[in-house]
Design a protein around this motif. Sequence first.
Motif, PDB file in Angstrom:
ATOM      1  N   ARG A 186      89.779   4.214  44.539  1.00  0.00           N
ATOM      2  CA  ARG A 186      90.069   5.428  44.599  1.00  0.00           C
ATOM      3  C   ARG A 186      89.710   6.099  43.392  1.00  0.00           C
ATOM      4  O   ARG A 186      90.176   5.526  42.331  1.00  0.00           O
ATOM      5  CB  ARG A 186      91.106   5.604  45.250  1.00  0.00           C
ATOM      6  N   TRP A 190      91.531  12.278  44.202  1.00  0.00           N
ATOM      7  CA  TRP A 190      91.563  12.143  45.806  1.00  0.00           C
ATOM      8  C   TRP A 190      92.926  12.124  46.422  1.00  0.00           C
ATOM      9  O   TRP A 190      93.993  11.703  45.654  1.00  0.00           O
ATOM     10  CB  TRP A 190      91.084  10.559  46.216  1.00  0.00           C
ATOM     11  N   ARG A 194      93.161   7.544  50.200  1.00  0.00           N
ATOM     12  CA  ARG A 194      91.785   7.620  50.291  1.00  0.00           C
ATOM     13  C   ARG A 194      91.333   6.527  49.519  1.00  0.00           C
ATOM     14  O   ARG A 194      91.583   6.601  48.343  1.00  0.00           O
ATOM     15  CB  ARG A 194      91.274   9.072  49.970  1.00  0.00           C
ATOM     16  N   TYR A 195      90.600   5.704  50.052  1.00  0.00           N
ATOM     17  CA  TYR A 195      89.564   4.508  49.497  1.00  0.00           C
ATOM     18  C   TYR A 195      88.317   4.821  49.790  1.00  0.00           C
ATOM     19  O   TYR A 195      87.955   5.042  50.883  1.00  0.00           O
ATOM     20  CB  TYR A 195      90.395   3.335  49.561  1.00  0.00           C
ATOM     21  N   SER A 196      87.431   4.289  48.917  1.00  0.00           N
ATOM     22  CA  SER A 196      86.082   4.070  49.288  1.00  0.00           C
ATOM     23  C   SER A 196      85.245   2.809  48.494  1.00  0.00           C
ATOM     24  O   SER A 196      86.042   2.464  47.788  1.00  0.00           O
ATOM     25  CB  SER A 196      85.339   5.324  48.904  1.00  0.00           C
ATOM     26  N   LEU A 282      92.575   6.119  54.348  1.00  0.00           N
ATOM     27  CA  LEU A 282      91.547   6.993  54.691  1.00  0.00           C
ATOM     28  C   LEU A 282      90.342   6.606  54.078  1.00  0.00           C
ATOM     29  O   LEU A 282      89.999   6.387  53.081  1.00  0.00           O
ATOM     30  CB  LEU A 282      91.996   8.447  54.203  1.00  0.00           C
ATOM     31  N   PRO A 284      85.802   6.538  54.075  1.00  0.00           N
ATOM     32  CA  PRO A 284      84.797   7.575  54.027  1.00  0.00           C
ATOM     33  C   PRO A 284      84.418   8.173  55.580  1.00  0.00           C
ATOM     34  O   PRO A 284      84.601   7.487  56.410  1.00  0.00           O
ATOM     35  CB  PRO A 284      83.759   6.758  53.390  1.00  0.00           C
ATOM     36  N   ARG A 291      80.837   4.316  54.958  1.00  0.00           N
ATOM     37  CA  ARG A 291      81.464   4.076  55.917  1.00  0.00           C
ATOM     38  C   ARG A 291      80.879   2.792  56.539  1.00  0.00           C
ATOM     39  O   ARG A 291      81.102   1.884  57.141  1.00  0.00           O
ATOM     40  CB  ARG A 291      81.353   5.317  56.825  1.00  0.00           C
ATOM     41  N   GLN A 305      89.216   8.822  59.133  1.00  0.00           N
ATOM     42  CA  GLN A 305      88.237   9.043  58.135  1.00  0.00           C
ATOM     43  C   GLN A 305      88.765  10.409  57.210  1.00  0.00           C
ATOM     44  O   GLN A 305      89.546  10.982  57.471  1.00  0.00           O
ATOM     45  CB  GLN A 305      87.016   9.330  58.668  1.00  0.00           C
ATOM     46  N   TRP A 306      87.983  10.545  56.204  1.00  0.00           N
ATOM     47  CA  TRP A 306      88.514  11.582  55.692  1.00  0.00           C
ATOM     48  C   TRP A 306      88.312  12.914  55.955  1.00  0.00           C
ATOM     49  O   TRP A 306      87.580  13.032  56.859  1.00  0.00           O
ATOM     50  CB  TRP A 306      87.648  11.652  53.968  1.00  0.00           C
TER      51      TRP A 306
END
Length: 306
Positions: A186, A190, A194-196, A282, A284, A291, A305-306
């Motif tokens: 993250r 953000w 929220r992580y991606s 959260l 993507p 995602r 999701q975001w």
Amino acid sequence: MLARVSFPHERLAANPHDRIAEHRTDDAWLEERWADPDTRVLVVSGTRIRPRDGRIDWVSPGEAPDGLRVLLGEHDGRAWFAVVVDAGLSQGARAEWTPLRGLLPHLADDAVALAPLVFHALGLAEWLFVTRYCPRCAEPLHPRRSGHELVCGNGHTQFPRTDPAVIMVVISGEPGAGDERCLLGRQAVWPEGRYSTLAGFCEPGETLEDAVRREVREEVGVRVGRVDYFGNQPWPLPASLMLGFVAHAETTEVSVDEDEIEDARWFTRTEMRELAEAGTLLLPAGVSISRSLVEHWYGGPLPGQW
């Protein structure tokens, strides 16, 4: 035979338009299509568009303002254009005009079928917006071929650029051994939770696989060995092609760079599902390749999701 699994990012390119490049210099054909009331037009101010009633607003040629006409192509029996107008139009009413990232929530349901047209329009608009002068002689550039080329007075031609970027889900553990984990990170800007997946640009003289290894090492300190190709997605933010990979970690100790990445952590499938269901993780957006990479590793759809 097992049925092929469809991933979220594929919805954005499931029904691409015919770009009919042969008609970009056919003035008679272009005028004929522009006179057709069934033709659809997307108005772009600088690099922003103005949604209407929560939807991307495609208008008829008669409703479109004056501007640079960009031929996008044919789709569903119609011709589709963009009209690029002065950026000042959106600067004076920024709350009404939305950049591409903010449009993702509007690319839902039936609108997803038109996403390739939107990406095409905004990708070209971004290029036209930032490419004003010839990089070889500094002369002003002028559009031709329905906005797909720029040429200066000395005859130097410029073409739209696309920058390769890698995006990867980093995994650790052996399938079926009960120790499989997925690494997400993250950024400090953000919202909480929220992580991606990790991502970065390919450098000159670098293979895509080596770009994956370098970016993961630089951002989170993890060493990657095997790199498997997953898929790709156009991402004109401003001019990228996102190339997705599954990166197999050889080390698991995390050391974030504290520049691009504020925090990174490993998730088991159970942790990921429970945190996503609780709303404390959260993930993507549903149509992004990020995602798709996460759900590919997880083995199915995830909530939130975001």
